[in-house]
Scaffold this active site. Structure first.
Site, PDB file in Angstrom:
ATOM      1  N   LYS A 155      -4.244  -2.226   2.124  1.00  0.00           N
ATOM      2  CA  LYS A 155      -3.718  -0.944   2.622  1.00  0.00           C
ATOM      3  C   LYS A 155      -4.155  -0.690   4.061  1.00  0.00           C
ATOM      4  O   LYS A 155      -3.354  -0.330   4.912  1.00  0.00           O
ATOM      5  CB  LYS A 155      -4.218   0.229   1.749  1.00  0.00           C
ATOM      6  CG  LYS A 155      -3.804   0.157   0.305  1.00  0.00           C
ATOM      7  CD  LYS A 155      -4.318   1.351  -0.480  1.00  0.00           C
ATOM      8  CE  LYS A 155      -5.823   1.428  -0.606  1.00  0.00           C
ATOM      9  NZ  LYS A 155      -6.442   0.314  -1.341  1.00  0.00           N
ATOM     10  N   GLU A 181     -13.530   6.802   3.697  1.00  0.00           N
ATOM     11  CA  GLU A 181     -13.515   5.344   3.601  1.00  0.00           C
ATOM     12  C   GLU A 181     -14.732   4.766   4.319  1.00  0.00           C
ATOM     13  O   GLU A 181     -15.649   5.495   4.674  1.00  0.00           O
ATOM     14  CB  GLU A 181     -12.207   4.796   4.192  1.00  0.00           C
ATOM     15  CG  GLU A 181     -10.994   5.121   3.333  1.00  0.00           C
ATOM     16  CD  GLU A 181     -10.944   4.352   2.017  1.00  0.00           C
ATOM     17  OE1 GLU A 181     -11.002   3.120   2.026  1.00  0.00           O
ATOM     18  OE2 GLU A 181     -10.860   5.005   0.968  1.00  0.00           O
ATOM     19  N   ARG A 182     -14.733   3.441   4.516  1.00  0.00           N
ATOM     20  CA  ARG A 182     -15.905   2.798   5.116  1.00  0.00           C
ATOM     21  C   ARG A 182     -16.061   3.203   6.574  1.00  0.00           C
ATOM     22  O   ARG A 182     -15.085   3.267   7.323  1.00  0.00           O
ATOM     23  CB  ARG A 182     -15.756   1.273   5.045  1.00  0.00           C
ATOM     24  CG  ARG A 182     -15.736   0.749   3.637  1.00  0.00           C
ATOM     25  CD  ARG A 182     -15.486  -0.754   3.635  1.00  0.00           C
ATOM     26  NE  ARG A 182     -14.974  -1.160   2.357  1.00  0.00           N
ATOM     27  CZ  ARG A 182     -13.683  -1.140   2.025  1.00  0.00           C
ATOM     28  NH1 ARG A 182     -12.779  -0.759   2.907  1.00  0.00           N
ATOM     29  NH2 ARG A 182     -13.298  -1.505   0.829  1.00  0.00           N
TER      30      ARG A 182
HETATM   31  N1  LIG Z   1      -1.848  -8.842   5.794  1.00  0.00           N
HETATM   32  C1  LIG Z   1      -3.011  -9.469   5.631  1.00  0.00           C
HETATM   33  N2  LIG Z   1      -3.220 -10.681   6.179  1.00  0.00           N
HETATM   34  C2  LIG Z   1      -4.398 -11.324   6.019  1.00  0.00           C
HETATM   35  N3  LIG Z   1      -5.442 -10.848   5.322  1.00  0.00           N
HETATM   36  C3  LIG Z   1      -5.305  -9.650   4.751  1.00  0.00           C
HETATM   37  C4  LIG Z   1      -4.077  -8.901   4.875  1.00  0.00           C
HETATM   38  N4  LIG Z   1      -4.231  -7.747   4.184  1.00  0.00           N
HETATM   39  C5  LIG Z   1      -5.468  -7.769   3.667  1.00  0.00           C
HETATM   40  N5  LIG Z   1      -6.117  -8.899   3.992  1.00  0.00           N
HETATM   41  C6  LIG Z   1      -7.503  -9.278   3.589  1.00  0.00           C
HETATM   42  O1  LIG Z   1      -7.909  -8.443   2.521  1.00  0.00           O
HETATM   43  C7  LIG Z   1      -9.038  -7.649   2.902  1.00  0.00           C
HETATM   44  C8  LIG Z   1      -8.933  -6.259   2.327  1.00  0.00           C
HETATM   45  O2  LIG Z   1      -7.855  -5.566   2.923  1.00  0.00           O
HETATM   46  P1  LIG Z   1      -7.909  -4.018   3.219  1.00  0.00           P
HETATM   47  O3  LIG Z   1      -9.230  -3.628   3.770  1.00  0.00           O
HETATM   48  O4  LIG Z   1      -6.702  -3.663   4.008  1.00  0.00           O
HETATM   49  O5  LIG Z   1      -7.784  -3.459   1.734  1.00  0.00           O
HETATM   50  P2  LIG Z   1      -7.628  -1.954   1.252  1.00  0.00           P
HETATM   51  O6  LIG Z   1      -6.446  -1.936   0.358  1.00  0.00           O
HETATM   52  O7  LIG Z   1      -7.647  -1.037   2.401  1.00  0.00           O
HETATM   53  O8  LIG Z   1      -8.944  -1.812   0.361  1.00  0.00           O
HETATM   54  P3  LIG Z   1      -9.827  -0.499   0.017  1.00  0.00           P
HETATM   55  O9  LIG Z   1      -9.130   0.228  -1.057  1.00  0.00           O
HETATM   56  O10 LIG Z   1     -11.103  -1.089  -0.450  1.00  0.00           O
HETATM   57  O11 LIG Z   1      -9.934   0.283   1.278  1.00  0.00           O
HETATM   58  C9  LIG Z   1      -9.040  -7.693   4.416  1.00  0.00           C
HETATM   59  O12 LIG Z   1     -10.327  -7.537   4.939  1.00  0.00           O
HETATM   60  C10 LIG Z   1      -8.462  -9.048   4.723  1.00  0.00           C
HETATM   61  O13 LIG Z   1      -9.445 -10.035   4.675  1.00  0.00           O
HETATM   62 MG   LIG Z   2      -8.968   0.413   3.022  1.00  0.00          MG
END
Ligand SMILES: Nc1ncnc2c1ncn2[C@@H]1O[C@H](COP(=O)(O)OP(=O)(O)OP(=O)(O)O)[C@@H](O)[C@H]1O
Ligand SMILES: [Mg+2]
Length: 433
Positions: A155, A181-182
């Site tokens: 996300k 968030e972080r």
């Molecule tokens: N489009 C992408 N291309 C390459 N790697 C990705 C991509 N999307 C996510 N990732 C990998 O997955 C990890 C987690 O993604 P992200 O931080 O966007 O998750 P999130 O859904 O925001 O999680 P949370 O709910 O914990 O905030 C990233 O640090 C990256 O390593």
């Molecule tokens: Mg996130």
């Protein structure tokens, strides 16, 4: 003397006022020598005010007297906040000089009046350069996109890519609201925006997971209040990014617990519906200008039927669903093409060509899903030639909707891709026609 603290429990302060009680959402000052401010949450008969210790200040005690401040929480507005990083009270947290005391301020609770007969102008599509978004969930000025998914499915990365692509191409003004968030992610985004000289058109508001639930539940509202001023007074078109909207409801829920409210049957605060509405209704457009928002929505335990997720989703014009199953296959962005939907994918908004393609693509993807389970039993060779051809096309489409993100380049060394909508449509036509 107006009021006195009768009891303190966690962040909730019960105060008694003999006369002249404060109003709801008014600040009161504790006479403790430090000027600690409390925010009135609600009132009860007998001059009782339940106040919130907004800054988690431990220097308050039972017996301290209180004074009304006759104002609520006010964030600074106007050009002085552009390029700045602020907290829920509008105080800078970027280490740069204080914001001048004389800049106009706005009470975050005050909701500007709504116009009754406001006609939304002809839909204006903003290109994001991200194929799967431009094709399935067109990014239309003044509308809302929700990016929904469980922990770690991408996300934040997708939101960052959108900020990068849209903020870079348009001269508009961007707001970013970091909610629960972080802390590291906020820093990274700030650094990236500075590196790319985008802070000059950006204002950031942060109350991350280290802040108390009062600030986490206020931050989205503070950011919105500041954005509204630019929309209404400067007639600006605003991009509003929020990561993560679920954390707003979670903070409201935590607050409700410490206020001893009985939760609703879904386990959330009894006011969840109005909590969502109050914020979402303000993130809207009017005759003065527009607010286009991208909001991430965390899905607890990957359970999409969670009531908070459902309530927030209902306010969105487009919903991008990210799925763990798809992320595990290495597909990025990990968009579930069968669940991703948009009320803006109509011929009026995207044009006949795009619309007709989307109908064909959706039916191919659906067919692919049902063929997949058949293939698992009888094997691909047993399919009819027509089915086999559709299956192959769908597979190509799925690959076609993957792309590298510019914001990941510094982590993986792979340059990012940007596609115009025309390029996206052409690539799809090449596969299906
Ligand atoms: N489009 C992408 N291309 C390459 N790697 C990705 C991509 N999307 C996510 N990732 C990998 O997955 C990890 C987690 O993604 P992200 O931080 O966007 O998750 P999130 O859904 O925001 O999680 P949370 O709910 O914990 O905030 C990233 O640090 C990256 O390593
Ligand atoms: Mg996130």
């Amino acid at each position: 003397m107006a009021g006195v603290i009768a009891s303190i429990k966690d962040l909730v302060v019960r105060a008694v006022f003999d006369s002249d009680p404060p109003g709801v959402f008014e600040l009161v000052k504790v006479n403790n020598g430090f000027g600690t401010e409390l925010l009135v949450d609600h009132l009860e008969p007998g001059g009782i005010a339940y106040c919130l210790n907004i800054r988690s200040d431990i220097r308050i005690m039972k017996g301290h007297t209180l004074e009304r401040m006759k104002r609520g929480i006010e964030v600074p507005t106007g050009d002085s906040i552009i390029g700045r990083v602020l907290n829920a009270f509008g105080d800078p947290i970027d280490g740069l000089p204080e914001i001048a005391a004389d800049v106009p301020r706005k009470n975050i609770i005050t909701n500007p009046p709504r116009t009754e007969n406001f006609d939304i102008a002809k839909p204006e599509i903003l290109e994001t350069g991200i194929k799967v978004i431009d094709f399935f969930t067109p990014f239309v000025k003044g509308r809302k996109i929700g990016i929904v998914g469980g922990a770690g499915v991408g996300k934040t990365v997708l939101t960052m890519e959108l900020i990068n692509n849209i903020a870079k191409s348009g001269g508009g003004l961007s707001f970013f609201s970091g909610i629960g968030e972080r802390i590291r992610e906020g820093h990274e985004l700030w650094d990236t925006l500075k590196e790319n000289d985008l802070m000059k058109n950006t204002c950031m508001f942060f109350a991350q997971m280290n802040e108390n639930p009062i600030q986490r539940s206020m931050i989205g509202i503070s950011a919105t209040a500041a954005a509204e001023v630019f929309r209404d007074e400067q007639h600006k078109d605003i991009l509003f990014f929020a990561d993560n909207m679920y954390r707003y409801i979670q903070a409201k829920n935590e607050l409700s617990t410490i206020l001893d409210q009985v939760p609703n049957e879904g386990g959330y605060e009894p006011t969840i519906f109005s909590d969502v509405k109050i914020l979402q209704d303000r993130l809207s457009s009017n005759e003065n200008g527009s607010i286009t928002s991208v909001q991430t929505i965390y899905v607890p335990a990957d359970d999409i039927s969670d009531p908070a997720v459902q309530f927030i989703q209902h306010e969105m014009d487009s919903i991008i669903i990210l799925s763990r199953k798809i992320a595990e296959q290495g597909i990025r962005p990990a968009v579930d093409l069968t669940l991703t939907t948009s009320s803006l994918l109509t011929p009026e908004v995207v044009g006949d060509r795009h619309y007709m393609l989307s109908v064909q693509v959706q039916s191919l993807i659906q067919k692919y899903e049902s063929l997949k389970s058949i293939i698992a039993i009888i094997g691909e060779n047993e399919l009819s030639p027509a089915d086999r051809s559709d299956y192959a096309k769908a597979k190509k489409l799925i690959t076609n909707f993957t792309q590298n993100m510019t914001v990941m380049t510094k982590h993986n060394g792979v340059p990012g891709d940007f596609f115009t909508r025309e390029q996206t449509l052409k690539s799809i036509e090449e596969i299906i026609i």
